[in-house]
Design a protein around this motif. Structure first.
Motif, PDB file in Angstrom:
ATOM      1  N   PRO A   1     -16.021  16.651   7.314  1.00 23.49           N
ATOM      2  CA  PRO A   1     -15.545  16.232   8.641  1.00 23.49           C
ATOM      3  C   PRO A   1     -15.114  14.770   8.703  1.00 23.49           C
ATOM      4  CG  PRO A   1     -17.532  17.570   8.839  1.00 23.49           C
ATOM      5  CD  PRO A   1     -17.343  17.290   7.383  1.00 23.49           C
ATOM      6  N   LEU A   2     -15.589  13.940   7.759  1.00 26.16           N
ATOM      7  CA  LEU A   2     -15.194  12.540   7.746  1.00 26.16           C
ATOM      8  C   LEU A   2     -13.699  12.369   7.512  1.00 26.16           C
ATOM      9  CD1 LEU A   2     -18.051  11.015   5.550  1.00 26.16           C
ATOM     10  CD2 LEU A   2     -17.802  10.819   8.024  1.00 26.16           C
ATOM     11  N   PHE A   3     -13.072  13.373   6.921  1.00 26.84           N
ATOM     12  CA  PHE A   3     -11.669  13.255   6.541  1.00 26.84           C
ATOM     13  C   PHE A   3     -10.724  13.864   7.576  1.00 26.84           C
ATOM     14  CE2 PHE A   3     -14.356  13.607   2.748  1.00 26.84           C
ATOM     15  CZ  PHE A   3     -14.146  12.358   2.208  1.00 26.84           C
ATOM     16  N   ASP A   4     -11.288  14.443   8.637  1.00 27.57           N
ATOM     17  CA  ASP A   4     -10.448  14.995   9.699  1.00 27.57           C
ATOM     18  C   ASP A   4      -9.699  13.868  10.404  1.00 27.57           C
ATOM     19  OD1 ASP A   4     -11.431  17.462   9.077  1.00 27.57           O
ATOM     20  OD2 ASP A   4     -12.889  17.528  10.714  1.00 27.57           O
ATOM     21  N   SER A   5      -8.418  14.079  10.645  1.00 29.65           N
ATOM     22  CA  SER A   5      -7.563  13.102  11.357  1.00 29.65           C
ATOM     23  C   SER A   5      -7.550  11.748  10.662  1.00 29.65           C
ATOM     24  CB  SER A   5      -8.030  12.937  12.811  1.00 29.65           C
ATOM     25  OG  SER A   5      -7.994  14.169  13.482  1.00 29.65           O
ATOM     26  N   LYS A   6      -7.637  11.765   9.342  1.00 30.09           N
ATOM     27  CA  LYS A   6      -7.598  10.537   8.558  1.00 30.09           C
ATOM     28  C   LYS A   6      -6.509  10.629   7.491  1.00 30.09           C
ATOM     29  CE  LYS A   6     -11.253   8.199  10.121  1.00 30.09           C
ATOM     30  NZ  LYS A   6     -11.765   9.131  11.124  1.00 30.09           N
ATOM     31  N   LEU A   7      -5.961   9.472   7.130  1.00 34.61           N
ATOM     32  CA  LEU A   7      -5.062   9.342   6.000  1.00 34.61           C
ATOM     33  C   LEU A   7      -5.746   8.477   4.948  1.00 34.61           C
ATOM     34  CD1 LEU A   7      -1.740   8.584   7.920  1.00 34.61           C
ATOM     35  CD2 LEU A   7      -2.482  10.799   7.014  1.00 34.61           C
ATOM     36  N   LEU A   8      -5.268   8.554   3.722  1.00 40.15           N
ATOM     37  CA  LEU A   8      -5.807   7.729   2.643  1.00 40.15           C
ATOM     38  C   LEU A   8      -4.799   6.643   2.308  1.00 40.15           C
ATOM     39  CD1 LEU A   8      -7.991   7.229   0.430  1.00 40.15           C
ATOM     40  CD2 LEU A   8      -6.610   8.693  -1.068  1.00 40.15           C
ATOM     41  N   ARG A   9      -5.240   5.401   2.377  1.00 40.48           N
ATOM     42  CA  ARG A   9      -4.373   4.275   2.018  1.00 40.48           C
ATOM     43  C   ARG A   9      -4.886   3.637   0.744  1.00 40.48           C
ATOM     44  NH1 ARG A   9      -4.056  -0.130   6.361  1.00 40.48           N
ATOM     45  NH2 ARG A   9      -5.388  -1.374   5.013  1.00 40.48           N
ATOM     46  N   LEU A  10      -3.983   3.494  -0.230  1.00 41.42           N
ATOM     47  CA  LEU A  10      -4.338   2.948  -1.541  1.00 41.42           C
ATOM     48  C   LEU A  10      -3.499   1.707  -1.813  1.00 41.42           C
ATOM     49  CD1 LEU A  10      -4.429   6.295  -3.559  1.00 41.42           C
ATOM     50  CD2 LEU A  10      -6.346   5.118  -2.455  1.00 41.42           C
ATOM     51  N   ARG A  11      -4.111   0.713  -2.415  1.00 42.32           N
ATOM     52  CA  ARG A  11      -3.390  -0.544  -2.643  1.00 42.32           C
ATOM     53  C   ARG A  11      -2.580  -0.495  -3.935  1.00 42.32           C
ATOM     54  NH1 ARG A  11      -5.270  -4.856  -6.083  1.00 42.32           N
ATOM     55  NH2 ARG A  11      -7.159  -4.270  -7.229  1.00 42.32           N
TER      56      ARG A  11
ATOM     57  N   PHE B   1      -5.899  -7.924  -2.465  1.00 47.92           N
ATOM     58  CA  PHE B   1      -7.319  -7.977  -2.807  1.00 47.92           C
ATOM     59  C   PHE B   1      -7.805  -6.592  -3.223  1.00 47.92           C
ATOM     60  CE2 PHE B   1      -7.134 -11.451   0.441  1.00 47.92           C
ATOM     61  CZ  PHE B   1      -7.584 -12.491  -0.366  1.00 47.92           C
ATOM     62  N   PRO B   2      -8.814  -6.507  -4.114  1.00 46.18           N
ATOM     63  CA  PRO B   2      -9.485  -5.219  -4.313  1.00 46.18           C
ATOM     64  C   PRO B   2      -9.932  -4.655  -2.966  1.00 46.18           C
ATOM     65  CG  PRO B   2     -10.230  -6.803  -5.955  1.00 46.18           C
ATOM     66  CD  PRO B   2      -9.360  -7.566  -4.985  1.00 46.18           C
ATOM     67  N   VAL B   3      -9.890  -3.337  -2.821  1.00 49.53           N
ATOM     68  CA  VAL B   3     -10.080  -2.717  -1.510  1.00 49.53           C
ATOM     69  C   VAL B   3     -11.429  -3.060  -0.893  1.00 49.53           C
ATOM     70  CG1 VAL B   3     -10.296  -0.491  -0.327  1.00 49.53           C
ATOM     71  CG2 VAL B   3      -8.438  -0.865  -1.950  1.00 49.53           C
TER      72      VAL B   3
ATOM     73  N   ASP C   1      -8.230   0.935  -8.684  1.00 45.03           N
ATOM     74  CA  ASP C   1      -9.314   0.492  -7.807  1.00 45.03           C
ATOM     75  C   ASP C   1     -10.361   1.588  -7.680  1.00 45.03           C
ATOM     76  OD1 ASP C   1     -10.795  -0.830  -5.746  1.00 45.03           O
ATOM     77  OD2 ASP C   1      -8.953  -1.807  -5.099  1.00 45.03           O
ATOM     78  N   ASP C   2     -11.608   1.186  -7.478  1.00 41.27           N
ATOM     79  CA  ASP C   2     -12.680   2.160  -7.290  1.00 41.27           C
ATOM     80  C   ASP C   2     -12.644   2.803  -5.910  1.00 41.27           C
ATOM     81  OD1 ASP C   2     -13.597   1.580  -9.817  1.00 41.27           O
ATOM     82  OD2 ASP C   2     -15.160   0.197  -9.131  1.00 41.27           O
ATOM     83  N   TYR C   3     -12.012   2.127  -4.946  1.00 39.17           N
ATOM     84  CA  TYR C   3     -12.066   2.579  -3.568  1.00 39.17           C
ATOM     85  C   TYR C   3     -10.673   2.671  -2.956  1.00 39.17           C
ATOM     86  CZ  TYR C   3     -16.964   1.252  -4.079  1.00 39.17           C
ATOM     87  OH  TYR C   3     -18.257   1.147  -4.527  1.00 39.17           O
ATOM     88  N   GLY C   4     -10.578   3.518  -1.939  1.00 44.19           N
ATOM     89  CA  GLY C   4      -9.427   3.554  -1.060  1.00 44.19           C
ATOM     90  C   GLY C   4      -9.913   3.370   0.356  1.00 44.19           C
ATOM     91  N   LEU C   5      -9.007   3.475   1.311  1.00 42.71           N
ATOM     92  CA  LEU C   5      -9.362   3.330   2.719  1.00 42.71           C
ATOM     93  C   LEU C   5      -8.983   4.594   3.486  1.00 42.71           C
ATOM     94  CD1 LEU C   5      -8.276  -0.327   3.549  1.00 42.71           C
ATOM     95  CD2 LEU C   5     -10.613   0.546   3.373  1.00 42.71           C
ATOM     96  N   LEU C   6      -9.932   5.109   4.247  1.00 46.82           N
ATOM     97  CA  LEU C   6      -9.648   6.154   5.213  1.00 46.82           C
ATOM     98  C   LEU C   6      -9.192   5.477   6.498  1.00 46.82           C
ATOM     99  CD1 LEU C   6     -12.733   8.503   4.737  1.00 46.82           C
ATOM    100  CD2 LEU C   6     -10.419   8.825   3.828  1.00 46.82           C
ATOM    101  N   VAL C   7      -7.996   5.809   6.966  1.00 42.91           N
ATOM    102  CA  VAL C   7      -7.447   5.153   8.159  1.00 42.91           C
ATOM    103  C   VAL C   7      -7.101   6.208   9.202  1.00 42.91           C
ATOM    104  CG1 VAL C   7      -6.537   3.217   6.825  1.00 42.91           C
ATOM    105  CG2 VAL C   7      -5.070   5.182   7.266  1.00 42.91           C
ATOM    106  N   THR C   8      -7.175   5.804  10.462  1.00 39.92           N
ATOM    107  CA  THR C   8      -6.811   6.684  11.567  1.00 39.92           C
ATOM    108  C   THR C   8      -5.400   7.234  11.374  1.00 39.92           C
ATOM    109  OG1 THR C   8      -8.137   5.273  13.025  1.00 39.92           O
ATOM    110  CG2 THR C   8      -6.645   6.846  14.076  1.00 39.92           C
TER     111      THR C   8
ATOM    112  N   ASN D   1       0.820  -1.206   0.000  1.00 42.59           N
ATOM    113  CA  ASN D   1       0.000   0.000   0.000  1.00 42.59           C
ATOM    114  C   ASN D   1       0.856   1.259   0.000  1.00 42.59           C
ATOM    115  OD1 ASN D   1      -2.834  -1.215   0.694  1.00 42.59           O
ATOM    116  ND2 ASN D   1      -1.447  -2.128   2.195  1.00 42.59           N
ATOM    117  N   ILE D   2       0.245   2.359  -0.438  1.00 34.91           N
ATOM    118  CA  ILE D   2       0.843   3.689  -0.318  1.00 34.91           C
ATOM    119  C   ILE D   2      -0.126   4.552   0.480  1.00 34.91           C
ATOM    120  CG2 ILE D   2       1.747   5.715  -1.515  1.00 34.91           C
ATOM    121  CD1 ILE D   2       2.402   4.012  -3.885  1.00 34.91           C
ATOM    122  N   VAL D   3       0.415   5.354   1.398  1.00 34.13           N
ATOM    123  CA  VAL D   3      -0.404   6.193   2.269  1.00 34.13           C
ATOM    124  C   VAL D   3      -0.201   7.657   1.888  1.00 34.13           C
ATOM    125  CG1 VAL D   3      -0.867   6.874   4.651  1.00 34.13           C
ATOM    126  CG2 VAL D   3      -0.246   4.507   4.128  1.00 34.13           C
TER     127      VAL D   3
END
Length: 368
Positions: free
Chosen positions: A65-75, A82-84, A149-156, A22-24
Motif C-alpha cells: 500500500p505504500l506504493f499506491d498513488s506514488k511514482l519512483l524518482r531516481l537521480r 547529491f546521493p538520494v 544509488d542505494d535509494y530512490g524516492l517515492l513521490v506523490t 532525475n528520471i521518473v
C-alpha cells in the motif's frame, strides 16, 4: 532514522518522464505466483506450501500500500546531484518545513538494493537509444544514465488520473517570481523574461518561430490583467483558464514562494561566494515545478490541487553555472531589451501597449 521500505523485487518500472537531474518511473507491482510444489514432498502435519510465506515476502506484501498513488524518482549520475539519502535529509530539514504538507509533492526514501533495479534500468535506457525504435527520452538527455544509488524516492503521483472524464494536470516552471537582485538598474525585463528572450534569440538563429513565454511576475501580480495573461498561458481550455485565474487570485501558495525566494537570497547569484545553505535553497525554489490538478469543470474550483515539486536542494557546485548564466543575460543586453524582441514582461515600461499587443495576438512572431 525511520525504517526505509524496500521496493519489491516483483516491481515493474515504466519510464514516464525526466528532467536534468532525475528520471521518473511509474510503479506496477506484479502479483506473486509461488512455484507449484508437490505435497508428497512434505511430511505429515506440514502445511501446504501456499500456507507458508517467506519472511521477506510477507514484508513486501505488507508494504505494497505504500506504493499506491506514488511514482519512483531516481537521480542521474551527475557531479551536481547529491546521493538520494543525503538529498532527502536536506529536503526534510530545509525545504519541507517551509510549506504545509498539502502544498508540496511529498517524498520518502525507498530501498532499491534487493531488486538490483539500477543496472537493469540503465541497460533499458541504453538499449532504447541504440535500438531500431526512436528513444522516448528527449534528445538533449541522451547519454546520461542513472547513478548507482542505494535509494530512490517515492513521490506523490501528480499525473493525470482521470483524463477520460475531463481531468487535466498541468505543470509549470514559474522560476523567479521577483526580479533578480543582480539585474541591472535599467532592466525592462525580469530575470525569467530575460532568459526567455535569450531562448528566443536562439530560436530565431535556428529558423524557429518566436515562442510566447509566461512572465512569472504576472502570476503573482496585483494587476488583474497580469493575472489574466498568466492564466491564458497556463490553461488549455477557456473553462480551465477561468479556473486557474481564480486560483491565482485566491491562492497564497505562489506569494509564499515569492516571499521565500526574496528572504533566502536578497543579494543575488553574482555575490554567492561561496554559496551558502540559504542561497542553495533559494535557487531550489527558483527552479521548482508547480503542479495543478484540475478535475472536470463540474467538480468546482475548490477541488483544484496545487503542489510544488522538484524541491531537492541544489548543490553549491552549480554556482559557476548560475553566475555564468546571469552574466550572459546582463552582458548581452537581455535584461535591457537590446535584442529587438517584444517586451512581453510585467516590467515593461509600456504596460498599456504590452497588454494591447497581447490581446490582439501580436508580439508572437519575430519582427512584431
Amino acid at each position: 532514522m525511520a525504517r526505509v521500505p524496500v521496493l519489491p523485487q516483483n516491481t515493474e518500472l515504466t519510464y514516464l518522464a525526466e528532467g536534468a537531474a532525475n528520471i521518473v518511473y511509474r510503479i506496477s507491482i506484479r502479483p506473486l505466483t509461488p512455484e507449484p510444489t508437490l505435497l508428497e514432498q512434505y511430511g505429515p502435519g506440514t502445511p501446504p506450501p501456499t500456507d507458508i510465506e517467506p519472511e521477506d515476502e510477507v514484508e513486501y506484501l505488507n508494504e505494497q500500500p505504500l506504493f499506491d498513488s506514488k511514482l519512483l524518482r531516481l537521480r542521474k549520475n551527475l557531479p551536481t546531484t547529491f546521493p538520494v539519502a543525503i538529498a532527502q535529509e536536506k529536503w526534510e530539514q530545509l525545504v519541507a518545513p517551509l510549506f504545509s504538507p498539502d502544498q508540496i509533492v511529498e517524498q520518502s526514501l525507498v530501498d532499491l538494493r534487493p531488486g538490483r533495479f539500477i543496472a537493469s534500468l540503465n541497460q533499458k535506457l541504453r538499449n532504447n537509444e541504440t535500438g531500431a525504435n526512436s528513444s522516448s527520452r528527449p534528445t538533449n538527455r541522451l547519454g546520461i544514465y542513472l547513478a548507482d544509488d542505494d535509494y530512490g524516492l517515492l513521490v506523490t503521483d501528480m499525473t493525470n488520473f482521470d483524463s477520460v472524464n475531463g481531468e487535466e494536470v498541468h505543470e509549470f516552471k514559474l522560476k523567479w517570481l521577483l526580479q533578480s537582485p543582480s539585474a541591472p538598474k535599467d532592466a525592462v525585463r525580469c530575470r525569467q523574461c530575460a532568459r526567455s528572450a535569450q531562448e528566443n534569440v536562439k530560436r530565431r538563429a535556428n529558423g524557429k518561430p518566436y515562442k510566447q513565454y509566461l512572465c512569472p511576475l504576472d502570476a503573482v501580480s496585483d494587476d488583474p490583467r497580469g493575472i489574466a495573461q498568466a492564466a491564458s498561458l497556463m490553461g488549455t481550455s477557456e473553462g480551465n483558464r477561468r479556473r486557474i485565474k481564480r486560483w491565482l487570485e485566491n491562492s497564497t501558495l505562489l506569494k509564499r514562494l515569492r516571499q521565500l525566494q526574496a528572504e533566502l537570497d536578497p543579494i543575488g547569484v553574482l555575490t554567492h561566494d561561496p554559496p551558502n545553505e540559504k542561497s542553495c535553497v533559494a535557487m531550489t525554489l527558483r527552479d521548482c515545478t508547480l503542479f495543478l490538478r484540475l478535475p472536470r469543470n463540474e467538480a468546482g474550483d475548490a477541488l483544484i490541487e496545487a503542489r510544488l515539486g522538484d524541491l531537492d536542494v541544489k548543490s553549491p557546485d552549480k554556482a559557476p553555472y548560475w553566475k555564468q548564466t546571469e552574466l550572459e543575460l546582463i552582458n548581452d543586453g537581455f535584461y535591457q531589451g537590446r535584442d529587438g524582441l517584444p517586451l512581453d514582461c510585467a516590467l515593461s515600461p509600456d504596460q498599456e501597449g504590452r497588454f494591447r499587443r497581447l490581446n490582439l495576438g501580436l508580439g508572437r512572431g519575430f519582427g512584431a
